[in-house]
Design an enzyme around this catalytic site. Structure first.
Site, PDB file in Angstrom:
ATOM      1  N   GLU A 149       0.871  -1.186   0.000  1.00  0.00           N
ATOM      2  CA  GLU A 149       0.000   0.000   0.000  1.00  0.00           C
ATOM      3  C   GLU A 149       0.905   1.232   0.000  1.00  0.00           C
ATOM      4  O   GLU A 149       1.727   1.407   0.891  1.00  0.00           O
ATOM      5  CB  GLU A 149      -0.929  -0.032   1.227  1.00  0.00           C
TER       6      GLU A 149
ATOM      7  N   ASP B  69      -5.470  -4.555  -7.718  1.00  0.00           N
ATOM      8  CA  ASP B  69      -6.709  -3.783  -7.565  1.00  0.00           C
ATOM      9  C   ASP B  69      -6.383  -2.289  -7.461  1.00  0.00           C
ATOM     10  O   ASP B  69      -6.588  -1.668  -6.412  1.00  0.00           O
ATOM     11  CB  ASP B  69      -7.434  -4.291  -6.295  1.00  0.00           C
TER      12      ASP B  69
HETATM   13  N1  SAM Z   1      -7.713  -3.914  -2.564  1.00  0.00           N
HETATM   14  C1  SAM Z   1      -8.449  -3.089  -1.606  1.00  0.00           C
HETATM   15  C2  SAM Z   1      -9.712  -3.820  -1.224  1.00  0.00           C
HETATM   16  O1  SAM Z   1     -10.267  -4.565  -2.035  1.00  0.00           O
HETATM   17  O2  SAM Z   1     -10.157  -3.655  -0.079  1.00  0.00           O
HETATM   18  C3  SAM Z   1      -8.787  -1.743  -2.173  1.00  0.00           C
HETATM   19  C4  SAM Z   1      -7.658  -1.035  -2.818  1.00  0.00           C
HETATM   20  S1  SAM Z   1      -8.034   0.548  -3.458  1.00  0.00           S
HETATM   21  C5  SAM Z   1      -8.996   0.208  -4.856  1.00  0.00           C
HETATM   22  C6  SAM Z   1      -6.479   0.989  -4.161  1.00  0.00           C
HETATM   23  C7  SAM Z   1      -5.411   1.311  -3.131  1.00  0.00           C
HETATM   24  O3  SAM Z   1      -4.164   1.364  -3.821  1.00  0.00           O
HETATM   25  C8  SAM Z   1      -5.557   2.649  -2.451  1.00  0.00           C
HETATM   26  O4  SAM Z   1      -5.532   2.451  -1.061  1.00  0.00           O
HETATM   27  C9  SAM Z   1      -4.328   3.470  -2.883  1.00  0.00           C
HETATM   28  O5  SAM Z   1      -3.806   4.289  -1.849  1.00  0.00           O
HETATM   29  C10 SAM Z   1      -3.362   2.374  -3.242  1.00  0.00           C
HETATM   30  N2  SAM Z   1      -2.343   2.690  -4.271  1.00  0.00           N
HETATM   31  C11 SAM Z   1      -2.396   3.544  -5.303  1.00  0.00           C
HETATM   32  N3  SAM Z   1      -1.326   3.402  -6.096  1.00  0.00           N
HETATM   33  C12 SAM Z   1      -0.586   2.394  -5.566  1.00  0.00           C
HETATM   34  C13 SAM Z   1       0.629   1.747  -5.959  1.00  0.00           C
HETATM   35  N4  SAM Z   1       1.276   2.095  -7.067  1.00  0.00           N
HETATM   36  N5  SAM Z   1       1.087   0.738  -5.189  1.00  0.00           N
HETATM   37  C14 SAM Z   1       0.440   0.362  -4.056  1.00  0.00           C
HETATM   38  N6  SAM Z   1      -0.713   0.947  -3.634  1.00  0.00           N
HETATM   39  C15 SAM Z   1      -1.217   1.941  -4.395  1.00  0.00           C
END
Ligand code: SAM
Length: 306
Positions: free
Chosen positions: A125, A171
């Site tokens: 994250e 995701d």
């Molecule tokens: N997978 C989670 C769930 O189903 O409960 C939801 C995830 S949400 C759609 C996307 C998350 O990715 C956000 O919390 C955001 O801060 C994080 N994020 C954005 N870009 C990222 C990256 N390059 N690597 C890791 N996390 C990232």
């Protein structure tokens, strides 16, 4: 990075994503050997549905809440298919939900609930506050490891996992819009080189159909032998201005995952329909699975002797 999943927790897209996640974890549990779940975009792990964010959008009311109160989905009182029932019961069993649905678990917590003691998870994250919450959530669970880093980059270090079995959930928030698909394709291409046998589940939004088609075509030619697509649309797929539906593309999908998802998807389409019937799709983008073992040929009965 403005995206906060708390605004969307438990919405119809989360329901599809997390039911598929449970089906995948259950498929992995069919074998006794341990497995690893790698969540590249993990979020903060748990969301208060009456909190400022989820309470403001109320998206969960057209998502998980429809399963709790099936009358809202005009579904009568048909029992939920067993996979959906287990999914919902798992959420209602969370500490904090004893008196009704207050908390919605994100993918890391749902995976943690479904995994065994021998299994493990690597959670990436990038947002520091979300990562800090995730760390706090799992501080007493040695099976889960939180990485405050870019999930695509982290795959280079995390694959293949030592267990040599498992699942990568991708995701992302799609803040980069269609450019996000190119990042996923690149990450998947490299991941499949490092770990050809891993299962990869990618969530994607459906706004305008034409935005997602190139990605689905890419998946059909990515070199994997089995790619399953599960999709649910609650609106027509012709408006770029709203989330009309979403899908999960599963590379190296386990055997019979399509069968495990068919009835749950049918039920979700009934329960989550909004102003028109919801549409669902479950099909193989690639299916080059080895043919079922040949049955011994049935010989014609020997002529009777007098
Ligand atoms: N997978 C989670 C769930 O189903 O409960 C939801 C995830 S949400 C759609 C996307 C998350 O990715 C956000 O919390 C955001 O801060 C994080 N994020 C954005 N870009 C990222 C990256 N390059 N690597 C890791 N996390 C990232």
């Amino acid at each position: 990075m403005n995206y906060r999943h708390a605004y969307h927790a438990g919405n119809f897209a989360d329901v599809l994503k997390h039911v598929v996640l449970l089906a995948l974890v259950e498929a992995l549990k069919q074998k006794p050997a341990p497995f690893c779940v790698i969540d590249t975009h993990a979020g903060s792990g748990c969301y208060a549905l009456d909190g400022a964010e989820a309470g403001k959008t109320g998206e969960y009311r057209d998502g998980i809440a429809r399963l709790l109160f099936p009358d809202l989905g005009n579904a009568g009182h048909e029992p939920l298919p067993p996979l959906l029932r287990r999914w919902l019961d798992g959420i209602l069993a969370l500490p904090g939900n004893e008196h009704g649905l207050k908390l919605y678990p994100g993918s890391p917590l749902q995976a943690a609930q479904a995994m065994r003691d021998i299994d493990s998870a690597q959670l990436c994250e990038l947002h520091p506050e979300e990562a800090a919450r995730l760390r706090e959530l799992f501080r007493r669970d040695a099976r889960l490891h939180v990485h405050g880093r870019d999930g695509y980059e982290a795959l280079k270090a995390l694959l293949p996992p030592k267990e040599k079995r498992g699942l990568v959930l991708i995701d992302p928030p799609y803040e980069a819009q269609e450019a996000e698909y190119r990042l996923i394709e690149q990450a998947l291409k490299e991941a499949l080189q490092r770990w050809p046998g891993g299962i990869y589940a990618v969530w994607y939004p459906v706004k305008r159909r034409s935005q997602v088609q190139p990605f689905l075509r890419w998946l059909a030619h990515c070199g994997a032998k089995r790619v399953l697509r599960a999709e649910l649309l609650v609106h027509g797929d012709d408006s770029p201005l709203r989330l009309n539906g979403s899908g999960m593309a599963i590379v190296n999908a386990p055997w019979q995952l399509d069968e495990a998802l068919r009835e749950p998807l049918r039920a979700l389409a009934r329960l989550l329909a909004q102003e028109r019937p919801a549409e669902w799709t479950l099909n193989w983008l690639v299916d080059e699975a080895p043919a079922a073992p040949a049955r011994p040929a049935r010989l014609p009965p020997a002529p009777r002797r007098r």
